[in-house]
Design an enzyme around this catalytic site. Sequence first.
Site, PDB file in Angstrom:
ATOM      1  N   ASP A 457       0.833  -1.207   0.000  1.00  0.00           N
ATOM      2  CA  ASP A 457       0.000   0.000   0.000  1.00  0.00           C
ATOM      3  C   ASP A 457       0.871   1.263   0.000  1.00  0.00           C
ATOM      4  OD1 ASP A 457      -1.911  -1.926   0.352  1.00  0.00           O
ATOM      5  OD2 ASP A 457      -2.982  -0.894   1.956  1.00  0.00           O
ATOM      6  N   GLU A 527      -4.868  -4.643  -7.326  1.00  0.00           N
ATOM      7  CA  GLU A 527      -5.700  -5.502  -6.477  1.00  0.00           C
ATOM      8  C   GLU A 527      -7.091  -4.927  -6.461  1.00  0.00           C
ATOM      9  OE1 GLU A 527      -3.143  -5.027  -2.779  1.00  0.00           O
ATOM     10  OE2 GLU A 527      -4.973  -4.040  -2.054  1.00  0.00           O
TER      11      GLU A 527
END
Length: 885
Positions: A457, A527
């Site tokens: 992230d 994702e």
Amino acid sequence: MPSLHLALILLSATVMALQNPGAQVSIAGWHLQSTHAVTGDLAAWSLPHANVSKWYRISRPATVLGGLLESNVYNETYLFYSDHLSGVSKPDFSVPWLYREEFSLSPFLAEQYLLLKTHGISSKADIFFNGIQIASSDIQKGSYAGYTYDLTRHVLVGQNALLIKAYPTSYRDDFALGWVDWNPHPPDSGTGVWRNVELKLTGPVSISSPRITTNFTSNQSASPVEVTVKTDIQNYGDSSVDVTIRGSIHSPDSAKTLDFSQLVHLPARTNSTVSLNATIKDPQIWWPATWGAQPLYNVSLNASLPSGAVTDVAPLTNFGIRHVVSALNSHNDVAFTVNGHPFHVRGAGYAPDIFLRFDIKRLENIFQYVLDIGLNTVRLEGKQEHSELYDLADRMGLMVIAGWECCDKWEAWAYNDDSPGTKWQNQDYAIAHASMLHEAEMMQPHPSLLAFLVGSDYWPDERATDLYLSALRSMDWPNPVIASASMRGHPSQLPPSGMKMDGPYDWVPPNYWYGDSLGAAFGFGSEQGAGVGTPELSSLKKFLSDADLKTLWSSPNAGQYHLAPENGVFHTRKIFNNALAKRYGPAKTLEEYVFKAQVMDYEATRAEFEAFAARQNATRPATGVVYWMLNSAWPSLHWQLFDYYLQPAGAFFGAKVGARKEHVAFDYESRSVYLINHSLKSTGTRYITVDLIASNGTQLLHHEVTTETAPLASKEVLQIPEIATLLTAKTIGFLRLILSGTSPEPLSRNVYWLPAQNDVLDWDNSEWYTTPVTTFADFTALSALKPATVVASATALVDDAAQESGLTSVEVTLENHSDIPAFFIRLAIVDPKTREEIAPVFWDDNYVTLFPREKVRLVVVVREGSQWVVTMRVGGGKEQDVKPK
Ligand SMILES: *[C@@H]1O[C@H](CO)[C@@H](O)[C@H](O)[C@H]1NC(C)=O
Ligand SMILES: *[C@@H]1O[C@H](CO)[C@@H](O)[C@H](O)[C@H]1NC(C)=O
Ligand SMILES: *[C@@H]1O[C@H](CO)[C@@H](O)[C@H](O)[C@H]1NC(C)=O
Ligand SMILES: *[C@@H]1O[C@H](CO)[C@@H](O)[C@H](O)[C@H]1NC(C)=O
Ligand SMILES: *[C@@H]1O[C@H](CO)[C@@H](O)[C@H](O)[C@H]1NC(C)=O
Ligand SMILES: *[C@@H]1O[C@H](CO)[C@@H](O)[C@H](O)[C@H]1NC(C)=O
Ligand SMILES: *[C@@H]1O[C@H](CO)[C@@H](O)[C@H](O)[C@H]1NC(C)=O
Ligand SMILES: *[C@@H]1O[C@H](CO)[C@@H](O)[C@H](O)[C@H]1NC(C)=O
Ligand SMILES: *[C@@H]1O[C@H](CO)[C@@H](O)[C@H](O)[C@H]1NC(C)=O
């Protein structure tokens, strides 16, 4: 003269033989016990002949809970049922656990050394050998940090004992394998000796696993390829030595062997790196599965002393000749090429077992599903597994995006207050460096590697980036290194990732993907997905209690233990359930709910892969997408293309249609038809027929298009705006697209159920995990659809090749004898005795919708069970057996 050392033959209680230098064995099994259950000095427990009759016995590396499962302290069926896992608190996982093994060693006279190699222990460990502590948890720290320890001075003649004290893992404080919102966390947090521990016998000079690079840069297979083989050598002895490094490269068909060697002078107690070149004149190129074959070369390498005696042998190492590049395009989106060709990533996120139990046969089935769906990549988000995963991916032609994980210690850099982990201290940088070195060494020669993401992230801070990059460089990493899986920022040494992480993770309607913001089909989605993956009823009943099942369909906002942990947004199926009720009508039974869920799942995955395929060479190309996720760590209700029991359902077959190599797809938003080609070479004339019928079977529209297809490209071939006027409120239409080439069997057959009005998205009010819908598409007319009469038959196919490999193939023909469509026909293949569905199972298509009087032929292949019965369910109807012919 080298001094004389005590050296060893490992005669071994377990299977091992360490007779010659270079021999290496894994500790085959362990005695396992909690420190709670052990009294006295730990060092003493690492002396031979301790009484471990009260300890558990495990036959392979395992986390504590994995080991207790193997020892039948727990029962998987029980643990995975309902919320049983939440009740596991005993034995105590907050104390360290011990792994202990004995083996016997015999002395002989030569200069030899016994080395101990670790490959990561969760999350840190003290290591004792024959009563001496040889490593402390200050060093042996991090689930991926591998170290080599010299045991030679402590070796005893006869019985020897190794004891590992594994400290409890904290996802906040330690570099481990965490689960965030994937599933409930394992009660032991994955603590333990989860990877192999090896013993290696070497002479005075040891050599490392070879690292292999080539100068191959494109698909110009005609020109010679220079192969560089590097190895690190280390002199453990007290004298300098002239060592000869000798290697051979075997060609994939074993027709040719290329030999090479080099003499190196190595002073006492020093190390060095040796680099050897060999030229392959007629190289065989490795390709991802959709594009070609996977020829694998192998390298053998050893080191010998002036006497001719071999001092060490490197593990035989496979490699493939191929070249991967990533670059940012003019839109700052990342785009990969493999062997010079644009590589459109069609991937999904891989999950290991919740207790990190590694089963190569299960993994092979999972990877076979990946290829069967038509995907070409798996992403491992911080779950790098065992080296066998990469061997398998090499052999199967599957690309792997590896990398570090998000949302815990791994991303707790000073700048990142979003990470719940404790901030990195000096020592943490060392662990991260050791982890990167170890994983890079393991992955380096594998042609299946597409990239390593040093952040997920978030991007590593400057100091971490320096260490990661220097580790990758020293391991001759030949593949792209990417800053993170998101566009939030990047360190100065790496360009922006070009990967977007803008959701969704929860339900969105199919037309979402044809939009132009967030996760819609443009750029590279690292994702994302509509969150779907509902198991069929046969699987649900294995892990949900009657009460859970009741909640599933009758309490749409309720939490479910088999989703993300409580307090997270993914602990319920609220968003999905609301859409299901609004679009298809509220379910009045469990069966109806599961049926409608499969319909929703199919729509969701098909549209995502189709949109990214349709736009693969658009003005702003969709360069790749990773579906979130491929599979689950345990029986789950979300984020999977097939369930834990390896049963494929709606999400699987939607993805499989959407990822077809040559395909024809409908863009819900622009109401146009796209021709898609993912192949490297297919060209020529293609015929597309387009039919729209009403739910009563009346033909509303028919078009035929003749066009040319081009490799690795998609194009719009037809606009059908009239759909908007042909379908009126409350009605639905069925749109069938058929793509044919020159052979009579179509290349693709694709049926949509279309509403008069698409779902309306409220893009401005998007959350990180979904985009809300203000007006839902109305499919409630489907419930009024009369049941069609479908006549089916099943015949065993006599396929010699399949039978030889133990496969059973069955052909199923389905014929719609009605004048109305037969909606969403589900086929299953079951064991006639137990009536259990057989898995894994490879249907060429399933959940098909037949037009009036239409006949289709489907083939199913199973690996296990030669006795079978095929069952069929038309729409939400009853399941029935299909008569064998
Ligand atoms: C090991 O301990 C068990 C009980 O804890 C005992 O029954 C057994 O005799 C012991 N074995 C030896 C060899 O001392
Ligand atoms: C595990 O539990 C299930 C049901 O609770 C039972 O059927 C099965 O036999 C058990 N397995 C073992 C190995 O004890
Ligand atoms: C070995 O091959 C590499 C890559 O082609 C090249 O850079 C290097 O110069 C070669 N070394 C020798 C000694 O030929
Ligand atoms: C790789 O090395 C070989 C042998 O030196 C040479 O013939 C070939 O042209 C090189 N290829 C590239 C792309 O540089
Ligand atoms: C290495 O390659 C040779 C030649 O192809 C082959 O005979 C041998 O089986 C290979 N070894 C392994 C372990 O793959
Ligand atoms: C190799 O030697 C250098 C010092 O010359 C040392 O820093 C390094 O740790 C050694 N590497 C290994 C693998 O022992
Ligand atoms: C690879 O080969 C194809 C033809 O097979 C050719 O069109 C393409 O330009 C080549 N790519 C490179 C980078 O050489
Ligand atoms: C994509 O490729 C196809 C086939 O070569 C071509 O017709 C189409 O124009 C391309 N799309 C764009 C946006 O360039
Ligand atoms: C079938 O449906 C179409 C479209 O809804 C409608 O126009 C037509 O009248 C219907 N035909 C019959 C026989 O009901």
